[in-house]
Design a protein around this motif. Structure first.
Motif, mmCIF file in Angstrom:
data_model
loop_
_atom_site.group_PDB
_atom_site.id
_atom_site.type_symbol
_atom_site.label_atom_id
_atom_site.label_comp_id
_atom_site.label_asym_id
_atom_site.label_seq_id
_atom_site.Cartn_x
_atom_site.Cartn_y
_atom_site.Cartn_z
ATOM 1 N N GLY A 1 0.796 -1.221 0.000
ATOM 2 C CA GLY A 1 0.000 0.000 0.000
ATOM 3 C C GLY A 1 0.828 1.270 0.000
ATOM 4 N N ILE A 2 1.952 1.240 -0.704
ATOM 5 C CA ILE A 2 2.845 2.392 -0.748
ATOM 6 C C ILE A 2 2.664 3.116 -2.075
ATOM 7 N N LYS A 3 2.449 4.418 -2.016
ATOM 8 C CA LYS A 3 2.256 5.220 -3.228
ATOM 9 C C LYS A 3 3.581 5.483 -3.931
ATOM 10 N N GLN A 4 3.517 5.521 -5.247
ATOM 11 C CA GLN A 4 4.683 5.938 -6.020
ATOM 12 C C GLN A 4 5.039 7.381 -5.683
ATOM 13 N N THR A 5 4.052 8.202 -5.395
ATOM 14 C CA THR A 5 4.336 9.597 -5.053
ATOM 15 C C THR A 5 5.164 9.684 -3.772
ATOM 16 N N TYR A 6 4.905 8.804 -2.829
ATOM 17 C CA TYR A 6 5.697 8.768 -1.593
ATOM 18 C C TYR A 6 7.150 8.427 -1.916
ATOM 19 N N VAL A 7 7.340 7.408 -2.737
ATOM 20 C CA VAL A 7 8.695 6.988 -3.118
ATOM 21 C C VAL A 7 9.389 8.127 -3.860
ATOM 22 N N SER A 8 8.675 8.780 -4.754
ATOM 23 C CA SER A 8 9.226 9.886 -5.514
ATOM 24 C C SER A 8 9.675 11.021 -4.591
ATOM 25 N N GLU A 9 8.804 11.408 -3.687
ATOM 26 C CA GLU A 9 9.119 12.502 -2.759
ATOM 27 C C GLU A 9 10.307 12.174 -1.864
ATOM 28 N N GLN A 10 10.349 10.951 -1.359
ATOM 29 C CA GLN A 10 11.388 10.568 -0.409
ATOM 30 C C GLN A 10 12.746 10.328 -1.059
ATOM 31 N N THR A 11 12.744 9.922 -2.327
ATOM 32 C CA THR A 11 14.003 9.603 -3.006
ATOM 33 C C THR A 11 14.496 10.727 -3.905
ATOM 34 N N GLY A 12 13.596 11.641 -4.272
ATOM 35 C CA GLY A 12 13.961 12.699 -5.205
ATOM 36 C C GLY A 12 13.893 12.267 -6.662
ATOM 37 N N ILE A 13 13.394 11.070 -6.912
ATOM 38 C CA ILE A 13 13.212 10.585 -8.289
ATOM 39 C C ILE A 13 11.915 11.203 -8.809
ATOM 40 N N PRO A 14 11.969 11.945 -9.918
ATOM 41 C CA PRO A 14 10.740 12.554 -10.438
ATOM 42 C C PRO A 14 9.633 11.508 -10.658
ATOM 43 N N GLN A 15 8.407 11.888 -10.307
ATOM 44 C CA GLN A 15 7.260 10.979 -10.376
ATOM 45 C C GLN A 15 7.098 10.352 -11.756
ATOM 46 N N ASP A 16 7.207 11.144 -12.824
ATOM 47 C CA ASP A 16 7.013 10.591 -14.163
ATOM 48 C C ASP A 16 8.102 9.581 -14.508
ATOM 49 N N ARG A 17 9.320 9.837 -14.080
ATOM 50 C CA ARG A 17 10.424 8.909 -14.340
ATOM 51 C C ARG A 17 10.216 7.607 -13.554
ATOM 52 N N LEU A 18 9.826 7.730 -12.304
ATOM 53 C CA LEU A 18 9.578 6.546 -11.478
ATOM 54 C C LEU A 18 8.453 5.701 -12.069
ATOM 55 N N ASN A 19 7.382 6.360 -12.483
ATOM 56 C CA ASN A 19 6.258 5.640 -13.069
ATOM 57 C C ASN A 19 6.660 4.892 -14.330
ATOM 58 N N LYS A 20 7.440 5.532 -15.192
ATOM 59 C CA LYS A 20 7.905 4.866 -16.416
ATOM 60 C C LYS A 20 8.788 3.669 -16.082
ATOM 61 N N THR A 21 9.609 3.821 -15.069
ATOM 62 C CA THR A 21 10.493 2.730 -14.664
ATOM 63 C C THR A 21 9.688 1.549 -14.132
ATOM 64 N N LEU A 22 8.766 1.835 -13.223
ATOM 65 C CA LEU A 22 8.009 0.751 -12.582
ATOM 66 C C LEU A 22 6.975 0.120 -13.510
ATOM 67 N N SER A 23 6.648 0.813 -14.595
ATOM 68 C CA SER A 23 5.701 0.230 -15.560
ATOM 69 C C SER A 23 6.424 -0.451 -16.725
ATOM 70 N N GLY A 24 7.770 -0.495 -16.658
ATOM 71 C CA GLY A 24 8.539 -1.210 -17.665
ATOM 72 C C GLY A 24 8.870 -0.409 -18.914
ATOM 73 N N GLN A 25 8.574 0.880 -18.910
ATOM 74 C CA GLN A 25 8.858 1.724 -20.075
ATOM 75 C C GLN A 25 10.275 2.282 -20.054
ATOM 76 N N ARG A 26 10.977 2.083 -18.949
ATOM 77 C CA ARG A 26 12.317 2.630 -18.771
ATOM 78 C C ARG A 26 13.095 1.680 -17.864
#
Length: 89
Positions: free
Chosen positions: A15-40
Motif C-alpha cells: 500500500g505504498i504510493k509511487q508519489t511517496y517513493v518519488s518525494e522521499q528519493t527525489g526521483i521525479p514521479q514521471d520517471r519513477l512511473n515509467k520505470t516501474l511500468s517497464g517503459q524505462r
C-alpha cells in the motif's frame, strides 16, 4: 520478474504510493512511473535509493520473495504514514 517489477509489486502489496517513493528519493514521479511500468530501465542509483527507502535487502530480488532489512513495516505502508497509502498513484 525484473527488479522494477518486484519493486512495483512490493509497493502495491504494501500500500505504498509511487508519489511517496518519488518525494522521499527525489526521483521525479514521471520517471519513477515509467520505470516501474517497464517503459524505462531502472538505473543503479535509483535502485539503491528505492531499496534504502523501503529497507529492502538484496535477497528480496532473488527467487525467495519479500525480505525487509529490519523485518518491520516500511515507511508509507498501510501500517506507516498516511502519505504512503494507495500504491501506484
Amino acid at each position: 520478474m525484473n527488479a522494477a517489477e518486484k519493486i512495483s509489486q512490493y509497493l502495491v502489496t504494501h500500500g505504498i504510493k509511487q508519489t511517496y517513493v518519488s518525494e522521499q528519493t527525489g526521483i521525479p514521479q514521471d520517471r519513477l512511473n515509467k520505470t516501474l511500468s517497464g517503459q524505462r530501465k531502472l538505473p543503479a542509483d535509483e535502485f539503491i535509493l528505492i531499496c534504502h527507502l523501503l529497507k529492502l535487502d538484496l535477497r528480496f530480488f532473488s527467487k525467495g520473495g519479500v525480505i525487509c532489512a529490519e523485518g518491520k513495516n516500511t515507511p508509507g505502508s498501510a501500517g506507516g504514514s498516511a502519505a504512503g497509502r494507495d500504491a501506484g498513484t
